[in-house]
Design a protein around this motif. Sequence first.
Motif, PDB file in Angstrom:
ATOM      1  N   ARG B 222       0.837  -1.206   0.000  1.00 28.43           N
ATOM      2  CA  ARG B 222       0.000   0.000   0.000  1.00 28.43           C
ATOM      3  C   ARG B 222       0.871   1.256   0.000  1.00 28.43           C
ATOM      4  N   LYS B 224       3.943   1.640  -0.989  1.00 24.65           N
ATOM      5  CA  LYS B 224       4.635   1.807  -2.267  1.00 24.65           C
ATOM      6  C   LYS B 224       3.673   2.300  -3.343  1.00 24.65           C
ATOM      7  N   ASN B 225       2.482   1.693  -3.366  1.00 25.48           N
ATOM      8  CA  ASN B 225       1.481   2.108  -4.358  1.00 25.48           C
ATOM      9  C   ASN B 225       1.079   3.564  -4.166  1.00 25.48           C
ATOM     10  N   GLN B 228       3.712   5.851  -5.252  1.00 27.16           N
ATOM     11  CA  GLN B 228       3.696   5.866  -6.719  1.00 27.16           C
ATOM     12  C   GLN B 228       2.588   6.787  -7.233  1.00 27.16           C
ATOM     13  N   VAL B 229       1.436   6.745  -6.572  1.00 28.19           N
ATOM     14  CA  VAL B 229       0.333   7.600  -6.987  1.00 28.19           C
ATOM     15  C   VAL B 229       0.688   9.066  -6.787  1.00 28.19           C
ATOM     16  N   SER B 231       3.657  10.390  -6.763  1.00 22.55           N
ATOM     17  CA  SER B 231       4.639  10.739  -7.783  1.00 22.55           C
ATOM     18  C   SER B 231       3.972  10.910  -9.150  1.00 22.55           C
ATOM     19  N   SER B 232       3.037   9.994  -9.464  1.00 31.42           N
ATOM     20  CA  SER B 232       2.328  10.080 -10.740  1.00 31.42           C
ATOM     21  C   SER B 232       1.479  11.346 -10.829  1.00 31.42           C
ATOM     22  N   LEU B 233       0.842  11.694  -9.716  1.00 29.18           N
ATOM     23  CA  LEU B 233       0.030  12.915  -9.688  1.00 29.18           C
ATOM     24  C   LEU B 233       0.875  14.120 -10.058  1.00 29.18           C
ATOM     25  N   LYS B 254       8.605  15.951  -7.082  1.00 32.67           N
ATOM     26  CA  LYS B 254       8.404  14.550  -7.452  1.00 32.67           C
ATOM     27  C   LYS B 254       9.671  13.729  -7.164  1.00 32.67           C
ATOM     28  N   ALA B 261      10.400   7.115  -1.780  1.00 31.48           N
ATOM     29  CA  ALA B 261       9.757   5.883  -2.243  1.00 31.48           C
ATOM     30  C   ALA B 261      10.781   4.776  -2.441  1.00 31.48           C
TER      31      ALA B 261
END
Lengths: 202, 407
Positions: B222, B224-225, B228-229, B231-233, B254, B261
């Motif tokens: 969770r 890590k995900n 990742q979200v 960072s993606s945002l 980021k 992360a």
Amino acid sequence: MIQKEKTILIIEDELITGENIVELLLEEEYDVAGPFKSAAETLAFCERVSTDPAIALCDINIKGPINGTELARQLKEKYGCEIIFLTAYSDSQTIKQAYESEPVMYVVKPFTETQLLVSVQIAFNKILAKEKVYEKGKLNLTAREKEIALLIAEGLSSKQVADKLNISVETVKTHRSRMLNKNDISNFPQLVYLLHGEEKTQ
Amino acid sequence: MLKRLYQLITGKDEVFGFEHRVFNLFAFIIVVFCVQGTLINYLLGLDMATVWLAMIGTFIAMLIYYRARIKGIFSQGVLIFFSLSIVLILGPLHFFNGASYGPTIYLLIMSLNIFLIIASSATQLWIYAIFSAAILAMLLLEYFFPGWVVAYSSPAQRITDHITTLIYSLFFTMITIRLFRRSYIREQAIILTQKKELEEAYHLTSQKNQHIEALIKELHHRVKNNLQVVSSLMSLQSRRLEDRNAREALDEGKKRVDAMAMIHQRLYMDNELASVQIDEYLKNLAASLAGSFGFSTSSVITVFNLAETNMDIDRAIPIGLIVNELITNSFKHAFKEIADPKIYISLLQTGEHIELKISDNGKGIQENQIPDSSFGMKLVKTLVDQLEAKMEISNRNGTVISITIAA
């Protein structure tokens, strides 16, 4: 300009992450479909379109009863897809399971753009090597064009290449399309593949 | 009723061990046997020597029983002493009771059997030696001095003696062996239930463990995900920004998220919950940053000399973020028109201190050149504070930043 039949499927149930990947790959002028949240969505898309997908970038923990490793196995079997796993799981059990579908790469989240672009290029290399239809003729590139092509081959995005060479992204993109036109090549992965071939014979 | 009498004679299970209880019972029975012998011998008008011997036997047996049952004294020495007493009293009696025509030897064998059951393995051999030597001596003396033997007056007297003695010794041997078996079975049962309980507890614990492991795995997944979200945002937003400065700021943010992360990515991979291999982490962080700025990974050189490369996450995250800021600075500002850009990262331990040193061969900076508004430097100073460390900036063919942390 880009050869449209080499589609990359993005299977990621965390849609923000998925959208980010889609945009990143679109910006590098790949043909991308997705993001898909589940195996059912992915397979339905594959049925609908006329051309088989070439690469699947696949999360392991996705929505629905079929998980990523199983979906990857099916995509490989039905369409001959090359698989890149993209997952937050890095325990040996999951990795072992994933290896059964012989993935090109296993990228552990959180990933970097470079990791993603490199793995996509490796997948393309594998596909092109299998097809063997490309004649390994001498590429016609200027020194600057070759410099750009090699940076892209290292997994840099167009934006990163632009930053590094202190030029604009638009200039990089112009260079990219000119390289393809001049050499009568339909997509950039193919150019990278030929460039690698040249480097090897030198 | 019988059980209470038995407990009164031998003592309670909780107070005395099995061997001790059997010994108490044996001593008691010998006392009864001796008293009965003394009286019968006297009433039958047998030789007064037999009466005296029986009386001495009574006295010794009573003394031993008193010490064992009331004072709780039972040792291998007492066993040997008792064996010798029995042999010395029954030896002469043997000749008064028809020698080998009589049953005295049976009594010796019974005593031997019972002592063998309760003696320790070293004492067993001594007891065996005492009784065998006594029996051998008695038989040889009977052969060489037949005149010592007092024969039974009638066959009826002989058979009566045999019947009483044999029934007596068989009964007592049977009781002892039964007691021994019972206690053995009881202990086996206890061991079996304990084993079962242990197995159940073990099973339960390993199940719990598996559950906890699965939970931790999910939690890491969770984290890590989610990172990742985040960072993606930031990437998604950055791509839509027209303003170059705003985009750069978002990209820097980021990269900071990515640096954190990467620690979480490594936490699980190492199967260590709260620590990370700092050398591997910094190497990867540096290579990844070099790549993202379009530099070759060989432009970053790392040197580590640490007593322990496994570092606590509370310390690894600030160090990771500091390294992230400083090498980002170098890549962004130091290398314009530098032919062979290099960044050196070292983490060296000297005694009580760990020195984190980051240097480049770029243009170099002066501390007073750093604008007050620089967020990167502000961040580094804050993190140095958090680590309770000291920072020095100098110039030597480029910038050298040295941060000293207590080991």
